[in-house]
Write a protein that holds these residues in place. Structure first.
Motif, mmCIF file in Angstrom:
data_model
loop_
_atom_site.group_PDB
_atom_site.id
_atom_site.type_symbol
_atom_site.label_atom_id
_atom_site.label_comp_id
_atom_site.label_asym_id
_atom_site.label_seq_id
_atom_site.Cartn_x
_atom_site.Cartn_y
_atom_site.Cartn_z
ATOM 1 N N ARG A 121 0.824 -1.218 0.000
ATOM 2 C CA ARG A 121 0.000 0.000 0.000
ATOM 3 C C ARG A 121 0.854 1.261 0.000
ATOM 4 N N LYS A 122 1.914 1.245 0.805
ATOM 5 C CA LYS A 122 2.815 2.409 0.878
ATOM 6 C C LYS A 122 3.484 2.613 -0.477
ATOM 7 N N SER A 123 3.906 1.505 -1.071
ATOM 8 C CA SER A 123 4.535 1.554 -2.396
ATOM 9 C C SER A 123 3.563 2.099 -3.427
ATOM 10 N N TRP A 124 2.304 1.674 -3.333
ATOM 11 C CA TRP A 124 1.293 2.165 -4.262
ATOM 12 C C TRP A 124 1.070 3.661 -4.072
ATOM 13 N N SER A 125 1.099 4.125 -2.821
ATOM 14 C CA SER A 125 0.941 5.557 -2.541
ATOM 15 C C SER A 125 2.042 6.362 -3.224
ATOM 16 N N ASP A 126 3.253 5.816 -3.252
ATOM 17 C CA ASP A 126 4.357 6.501 -3.938
ATOM 18 C C ASP A 126 4.082 6.621 -5.437
ATOM 19 N N ARG A 158 6.982 2.716 -9.946
ATOM 20 C CA ARG A 158 6.309 1.507 -10.424
ATOM 21 C C ARG A 158 7.202 0.280 -10.252
ATOM 22 N N SER A 159 8.480 0.456 -10.492
ATOM 23 C CA SER A 159 9.424 -0.657 -10.335
ATOM 24 C C SER A 159 9.491 -1.103 -8.865
ATOM 25 N N ARG A 160 9.549 -0.128 -7.951
ATOM 26 C CA ARG A 160 9.575 -0.462 -6.517
ATOM 27 C C ARG A 160 8.269 -1.132 -6.100
ATOM 28 N N TYR A 161 7.165 -0.643 -6.652
ATOM 29 C CA TYR A 161 5.868 -1.238 -6.353
ATOM 30 C C TYR A 161 5.878 -2.713 -6.777
#
Length: 202
Positions: A42-47, A154-157
């Motif tokens: 979720r945090k990754s998606w927020s980014d 997107r890559s981190r997500y």
């Protein structure tokens, strides 16, 4: 004899209690691991969303600057406005992140917006005065930087999704995930022609 039988029964109950408590703690550990993974996704998606929002915020200024020089390019401006409107109306909920088809629709809308922006920048290339406009150059740099940030986010997500999905699918965590409702998350997929970088610089 009776007391020996009682002691065996008590010992048996203690063993059962220890096994039950052990299983509970084991399941609790897996559940907490799934919660942590879900929150990381979720945090990754927020980014990712933050970078998409940054791009959305840049578009009106960019369009307005280009319009000042290229008033006759109405079709391009309308295309950008429609794509931006479509993207801004989409909300990505937990359910969308867990539904590959719904997630693909969101990604498709973002790709359409990227295409509309590319067409806008191609139009801008036809106007030398616009290309040398300081405001336009600054907006173009910001857009380029934002596109790079979107790619990184997107890559981190995808990395966090991979870690989470492996946990959800791996036995015995898959049992706890199934009982508690944790499901695999959708990945960003590369679009056709993604091996060639979009041209946003002049």
């Amino acid at each position: 004899m009776k007391s020996r039988g009682c002691m065996i029964a008590v010992a048996g109950l203690i063993v059962v209690a220890v096994v039950v408590v052990g299983l509970f703690l084991w399941g609790l550990g897996i559940y907490n691991n799934l919660v942590t993974g879900d929150e990381t996704v979720r945090k990754s998606w927020s980014d990712v969303e933050a970078q998409y929002q940054r791009r959305l915020d840049l578009i009106p200024n960019l369009v307005s600057t280009v319009k000042g020089y290229a008033t006759q390019e109405q079709t391009v401006f309308i295309g950008v406005a429609e794509a931006r409107s479509k993207v801004s109306q989409m909300t990505v909920t937990k359910e969308v992140l867990e539904d590959p088809q719904a997630f693909a629709k969101f990604q498709q809308a973002q790709d359409q917006l990227s295409g509309a922006l590319s067409r806008l920048l191609v139009v801008a290339e036809q106007y030398p005065q616009l290309k040398s406009n300081e405001n336009f150059m600054d907006l173009q740099k910001q857009l380029e930087g934002t596109e790079n940030r979107i790619t990184v986010a997107r890559s981190r997500y995808n990395e966090t999704v991979q870690t989470f999905n492996v946990t959800v699918r791996r036995f015995p965590a898959s049992i706890i995930a199934g009982i508690t409702g944790f499901r695999e998350k959708a990945y960003f997929q590369a679009k056709e022609g993604a091996d060639q970088a979009p041209k946003v610089s002049f």
